[in-house]
Design a protein around this motif. Structure first.
Motif, short mmCIF file in Angstrom:
data_model
loop_
_atom_site.label_atom_id
_atom_site.label_comp_id
_atom_site.label_asym_id
_atom_site.label_seq_id
_atom_site.Cartn_x
_atom_site.Cartn_y
_atom_site.Cartn_z
N CYS A 1 32.72 39.27 38.63
CA CYS A 1 34.04 39.74 38.15
C CYS A 1 34.33 41.13 38.69
O CYS A 1 35.43 41.40 39.17
N VAL A 2 33.34 42.02 38.58
CA VAL A 2 33.56 43.39 39.03
C VAL A 2 33.93 43.39 40.52
O VAL A 2 34.81 44.15 40.95
N ALA A 3 33.27 42.52 41.25
CA ALA A 3 33.56 42.46 42.68
C ALA A 3 34.97 41.95 42.96
O ALA A 3 35.63 42.40 43.90
N ASP B 1 46.46 50.10 38.17
CA ASP B 1 47.43 50.99 37.52
C ASP B 1 48.70 51.19 38.35
O ASP B 1 49.75 51.51 37.80
N SER B 2 48.60 50.99 39.64
CA SER B 2 49.75 51.33 40.48
C SER B 2 50.49 50.11 41.05
O SER B 2 51.61 50.23 41.51
N GLU B 3 49.85 48.95 40.99
CA GLU B 3 50.49 47.75 41.56
C GLU B 3 50.89 46.77 40.46
O GLU B 3 50.23 46.71 39.42
N PRO B 4 51.92 45.98 40.75
CA PRO B 4 52.34 44.98 39.76
C PRO B 4 51.51 43.70 39.87
O PRO B 4 52.03 42.64 40.23
N ILE B 5 50.23 43.81 39.55
CA ILE B 5 49.32 42.68 39.73
C ILE B 5 49.36 41.75 38.51
O ILE B 5 49.34 42.21 37.36
N ASP B 6 49.44 40.46 38.80
CA ASP B 6 49.36 39.46 37.74
C ASP B 6 47.88 39.19 37.45
O ASP B 6 47.21 38.48 38.20
N ALA B 7 47.38 39.76 36.37
CA ALA B 7 45.94 39.68 36.10
C ALA B 7 45.48 38.28 35.76
O ALA B 7 44.29 37.98 35.82
N THR B 8 46.41 37.42 35.39
CA THR B 8 46.00 36.07 34.98
C THR B 8 45.43 35.28 36.16
O THR B 8 44.78 34.26 35.96
N SER C 1 40.62 32.39 37.58
CA SER C 1 39.87 31.58 38.54
C SER C 1 38.39 31.95 38.55
O SER C 1 37.57 31.20 39.08
N LEU C 2 38.04 33.08 37.98
CA LEU C 2 36.63 33.45 37.87
C LEU C 2 35.89 32.59 36.84
O LEU C 2 34.66 32.58 36.79
N LEU C 3 36.66 31.89 36.02
CA LEU C 3 36.05 30.99 35.03
C LEU C 3 35.84 29.62 35.66
O LEU C 3 36.57 29.24 36.59
N SER C 4 34.88 28.87 35.12
CA SER C 4 34.74 27.47 35.56
C SER C 4 35.95 26.69 35.07
O SER C 4 36.67 27.14 34.17
N SER C 5 36.12 25.51 35.62
CA SER C 5 37.31 24.76 35.18
C SER C 5 37.18 24.34 33.72
O SER C 5 38.16 24.29 32.98
N LYS C 6 35.94 24.08 33.28
CA LYS C 6 35.77 23.73 31.87
C LYS C 6 36.11 24.93 30.98
O LYS C 6 36.80 24.81 29.96
N GLU C 7 35.64 26.09 31.40
CA GLU C 7 35.95 27.30 30.63
C GLU C 7 37.46 27.57 30.62
O GLU C 7 38.05 27.90 29.60
N GLN C 8 38.07 27.39 31.77
CA GLN C 8 39.53 27.57 31.84
C GLN C 8 40.25 26.62 30.89
O GLN C 8 41.23 26.99 30.25
N ALA C 9 39.74 25.40 30.82
CA ALA C 9 40.37 24.41 29.93
C ALA C 9 40.18 24.82 28.47
O ALA C 9 41.11 24.74 27.66
N ILE C 10 38.96 25.29 28.14
CA ILE C 10 38.72 25.69 26.74
C ILE C 10 39.66 26.83 26.33
O ILE C 10 40.35 26.75 25.32
N VAL C 11 39.69 27.86 27.11
CA VAL C 11 40.50 29.03 26.70
C VAL C 11 41.98 28.83 27.00
O VAL C 11 42.82 29.48 26.38
N GLY C 12 42.29 27.92 27.92
CA GLY C 12 43.69 27.79 28.31
C GLY C 12 44.44 26.66 27.64
O GLY C 12 45.62 26.79 27.33
N ILE D 1 35.89 39.27 29.00
CA ILE D 1 35.34 40.18 30.00
C ILE D 1 36.34 40.34 31.16
O ILE D 1 36.60 41.45 31.62
N ILE D 2 36.92 39.24 31.58
CA ILE D 2 37.96 39.32 32.63
C ILE D 2 39.14 40.15 32.12
O ILE D 2 39.68 41.00 32.83
N ALA D 3 39.51 39.90 30.88
CA ALA D 3 40.61 40.66 30.28
C ALA D 3 40.28 42.15 30.29
O ALA D 3 41.12 43.00 30.61
N GLN D 4 39.07 42.46 29.93
CA GLN D 4 38.65 43.86 29.86
C GLN D 4 38.67 44.50 31.25
O GLN D 4 39.18 45.61 31.43
N LEU D 5 38.12 43.80 32.23
CA LEU D 5 38.03 44.39 33.56
C LEU D 5 39.40 44.57 34.21
O LEU D 5 39.60 45.47 35.01
N THR D 6 40.33 43.74 33.83
CA THR D 6 41.67 43.85 34.42
C THR D 6 42.60 44.73 33.59
O THR D 6 43.37 45.50 34.14
#
Lengths: 570, 570
Positions: free
Chosen positions: B44-46, B55-62, B66-77, B107-112
């Motif tokens: 994730c850090v990488a 802080d300076s770009e309009p990045i869509d953090a969502t 993709s750093l999550l597995s598809s199963k994890e994405q399904a659970i949280v999404g 963790i992804i939320a925190q890092l972004t």
């Protein structure tokens, strides 16, 4: 203790200019009594002793019920709300008959106790006729209070009628809007015939003001009827109304109920609408006022609360009111009561201690009750000093500025108990920061009571006041009632069938050494001022407190208690 | 406008001594993330850009989901509360699997977005295992939130964990008691994995503090995630928790929800317990704070409120809470909505006006809704200036004394939006007398809204904020939300499927000439500061307000509205 600067509102010359208004206001009351039934009025005036005698002798004013016919006595004396409505349905009584009997009883109440500020006799008669007409046309009642005569504490706005809250400066105040509670009671079928007296500033546990003077206690006319709903307690105890609608921010329903041997409830805040009324309390939230009924039986108190809340639905009219129904009570098979014989701060007078003991003895003997002595576990004397001092400081936290702004335009003289109140906590203006800290203490108190006591107790039984009905002008200590305004727990005051007894209640108990105890028990020369002869005829009322928003349960438990005590409808 | 004297709490040397505490506090968060899954953390850090770029770009953090597995994405999404609990019952998912997936997403939320103050990873894992064990043993769920991962705004006391409310001085504050709401959520089965960021003083509509720094908006990382529950909005929008539990005294649930394109409710006061938490609000009653959830769907918001109130019964734990059930909603056959395109004080930015118009157009075309333009009948600009000024003065009525007493021990520097807040109403200390008068104005406002608008309207639709998600540090105007805190009416903020568009939302509308409009639209040189390029990616959220204690109906109507708008679970 007197702060001269605080009384800058007094102005004798200005007050002089208001005297014609006061005279005209009082003349209206006399005129209405006279015009209703000149013969009856003359007979009453002839029978009732002079004000001087009533003020100085322990006269039982209820003996003047004999001025009523036996039918009138039966109407005002024997019929509870349920009987009154049933008899109207059955065609045995009309609203007009009921109203006329109550007007007569209210006239007797007024002549003996001076409880009324303003009569509404023509309005009441017209209203009663309309109710009779409605019942005839529709074969049903307007509502659960159809033809029930309700007296109103005068500070509730009454549309197009002078509304003073006993502030002389408001003798020309004629509100266009009406107290929401009056609107609701009207819709439920109530008849309004009198608006009753409250003391100056609405902040004495006594009733004396510069417009109508002093209200007397029906049980012993030289004693106080309590306050600030002392007009209500007197008129209800005199059978001058079925229900008295009062208000309470420090004991103003409960002290008058106790002093006159009737029932009163201080509901949890925001269950009964306060909207559209006159007082100094607007915007003050540290200690929140409530309204509630005074009644001659706990059943009627229950009926009234249920009707008001469940059918009246005050939240439909007043956005401050909580949409919480008056539910069916929930009592455990064994009711656990913590008993506070004494608040650990001011020792009760002997009659009150005797009333507590006799009551507890009867409850202890009953298998439905489990009694716990709460005194050893209650807040210590030191903690109580702190709590009560905070309590008092919160009443005067604006340095009495609102009150002074309401007295100032008339320059009316400030009465001794007004000055007593103004000096609560030194009468010092707090900063908002200090006020917040005290609100925090109050909230911590509320939580502590909840966690420490109501975690295992169902109710707390305590005196309503440190004495039986008080000497006029001597209601100095508010702690037994105001503690529960500060903490905002609901309670009911009820008679226990005990009155002060000169012989039995002579002995001065061991006393503490704190400023409040000294204030109550000692005179300025540090001598005991308690004299049992002063309290002849003074009843003892006790106070049952329950959990927040469990008002229904407090009422239900009180029903059981008075039934065990054999206390009947007054 | 700056009052130098008001910032006497700042002390750079003192603050320096707290820096080791800050470092240790932040190190704990990093350590927990790392220890949970070192490989995942490194990946994730990488992948996530540097703080400077975020802080300076309009990045869509969502996109970093993709750093999550598809199963994890399904659970949280893909799984709402009802799905999560059903799948556990059906044996398709365990609480541990759910919790692990949510920890990764957090963790992804925190890092972004830097939304978390404190992780509770070991506690969450242990709790999840206990829940799984319970289900296995008992073949039933602990409660309606069994295995539902809930993030907690950090100022709620967490037993035995540092609780700062973002006050540096509280970095050693370890409460022994726990927020009642946490106790209740725990009993309902919730899993707690993160405690989220709030701004300094908890009084910005933005999230920046001296402990953890700035929280970013997931939809566009250079924008603000709102505040003060801006940690919650970010973590929920990032699928880092199912429900975020926030608080709101001026917009602190609703602004963050709107800024991050999710749902939030500001319930009527005293329905959710505030007991045992840290803030400057203790004893302050002029504007009462509430707590409430932020969620990705209105259905989950409903589920959560119902579970919390009806099964959690907060009044059994907290005597301040009202015993009012979360009832079945009551909606009329035709829902009448008054639309406030603009609050008659501060003109919304073009994206918001467009969001309002598009929404109203769709509702107007639906037979279930009747739409009334409320602007011509709303409070005038002059009245609104008066109301808003009173609103601001009440926030700082103690002259910021409580806040200063909480900043002073650390000497932490005061941030620009903190100074902005401290100068509300000039930051002037009021007298209690003035405070009472303003409380009186507030009560009159509450009644006026009740009588003038909610007498014939079911709901009021308005912007949640004057703009789409705000530029970091620029949330200056609270009026769209704080108006309803002052008046205490419940509302829901919801997405409408509209985001700022540089082309469509370029034109500056006609503006008024009042100090608040100038503050929002103009820079100090009196030039228009609005630049559509600044708001790229900023969503628009609208606000639906209902009658007091009719929170259920507001939620039910919002369900209908978002269904018509085609707004799906986020």
């Amino acid at each position: 203790m007197t702060q001269t600067s605080a009384y800058a509102s007094e102005d004798a010359a200005k007050f002089e200019t208001f005297k014609p208004l006061i005279e005209a206001y009082n003349k209206d009351a006399v005129d209405q009594m006279q015009q209703f039934d000149p013969e009856f009025y003359t007979k009453c005036v002839a029978a009732v002793p002079s004000a001087e005698i009533l003020d100085s002798e322990p006269i039982d004013a209820t003996k003047f019920w004999s001025l009523l016919s036996s039918k009138e006595q039966a109407i005002v004396g024997d019929l509870a709300i349920a009987d009154l409505t049933q008899k109207q349905l059955d065609g045995e009584l009309t609203a007009l008959e009921i109203t006329k009997a109550y007007i007569k009883a209210a006239i007797i109440a007024q002549l003996t106790t001076n409880c009324v500020m303003q009569f509404l006799i023509p309005e009441a008669l017209q209203r009663a006729q309309e109710l009779d007409e409605y019942l005839k046309q529709n074969q049903k009642l307007v509502g659960p209070l159809h033809g029930v005569v309700v007296s109103l504490k005068e500070h509730m706005n009454y549309k197009n009628k002078i509304t003073t809250a006993s502030y002389v400066a408001y003798l020309k105040n004629v509100p266009e809007n009406e107290a929401v509670t009056i609107t609701i009671l009207y819709k439920l079928g109530a008849v309004f015939h009198v608006r009753t007296a409250q003391p100056q500033g609405i902040m004495h546990l006594d009733t004396l003001n510069n417009i109508t003077g002093r209200t007397r206690n029906p049980r012993s006319t030289r004693l106080s009827s309590g306050g600030s709903s002392g007009g209500e307690s007197a008129v209800v105890a005199m059978h001058g109304s079925v229900i008295g609608h009062g208000s309470d921010i420090g004991g103003s329903i409960r002290a008058p109920a106790a002093f006159t041997d009737i029932f009163g409830i201080r509901p949890t805040t925001k269950r009964i609408s306060l909207m559209n009324g006159l007082s100094s309390g607007k915007g003050q939230e540290s200690i929140v006022a409530v309204q509630g009924p005074l009644a001659r039986s706990i059943e009627e108190l229950d009926t009234y609360m249920r009707a008001y809340i469940n059918e009246g639905k005050p939240w439909l009219y007043d956005p401050m009111c909580l949409p919480i129904e008056w539910r069916e009570p929930k009592l455990p098979a064994k009711i656990k009561i913590g008993v506070l014989y004494d608040d650990n701060l001011v020792t009760p007078f002997p009659a009150v201690s005797r009333g507590m003991k006799e009551t507890v003895a009867k409850l202890s003997a009953n298998p439905e009750f489990e009694i716990v002595n709460l005194n050893p576990k209650w807040f210590s004397e030191e903690e109580m000093i702190d709590i009560y001092t905070t309590n008092l400081r919160l009443y005067t936290c604006d340095g009495n500025k609102v009150q002074l702004s309401m007295w100032s335009p008339s320059g009316e003289p400030l009465l001794p108990l007004t000055k007593h109140y103004m000096n609560f906590g030194g009468g010092k203006e707090l900063s908002i920061y200090e006020n917040k800290l005290m609100n925090g203490q109050r909230d911590a108190l509320r939580v502590e009571i909840f966690q420490k006591y109501f975690s295992h107790l169902d109710f707390i039984l305590s005196p309503t006041y440190n004495g039986p009905a008080e000497i006029a002008g001597q209601s100095l200590y508010w702690g037994y009632t105001s503690f529960w305004n500060l903490a905002d727990y609901p309670n009911v005051t009820f008679p226990v069938g005990v009155a002060h007894d000169v012989q039995k209640d002579a002995e001065v108990p061991n006393l503490r050494d704190n400023e409040y105890e000294r204030m109550v028990w000692y005179n300025e020369n540090n001598e005991i001022k308690y004299d049992p002869k002063n309290y002849i005829g003074g009843p003892v009322g006790l106070q049952l407190t329950g959990k927040r928003f469990c008002d229904e349960d407090v009422v239900a438990a009180t029903k059981k208690i008075v039934s065990i005590l054999g206390v009947e409808r007054r």
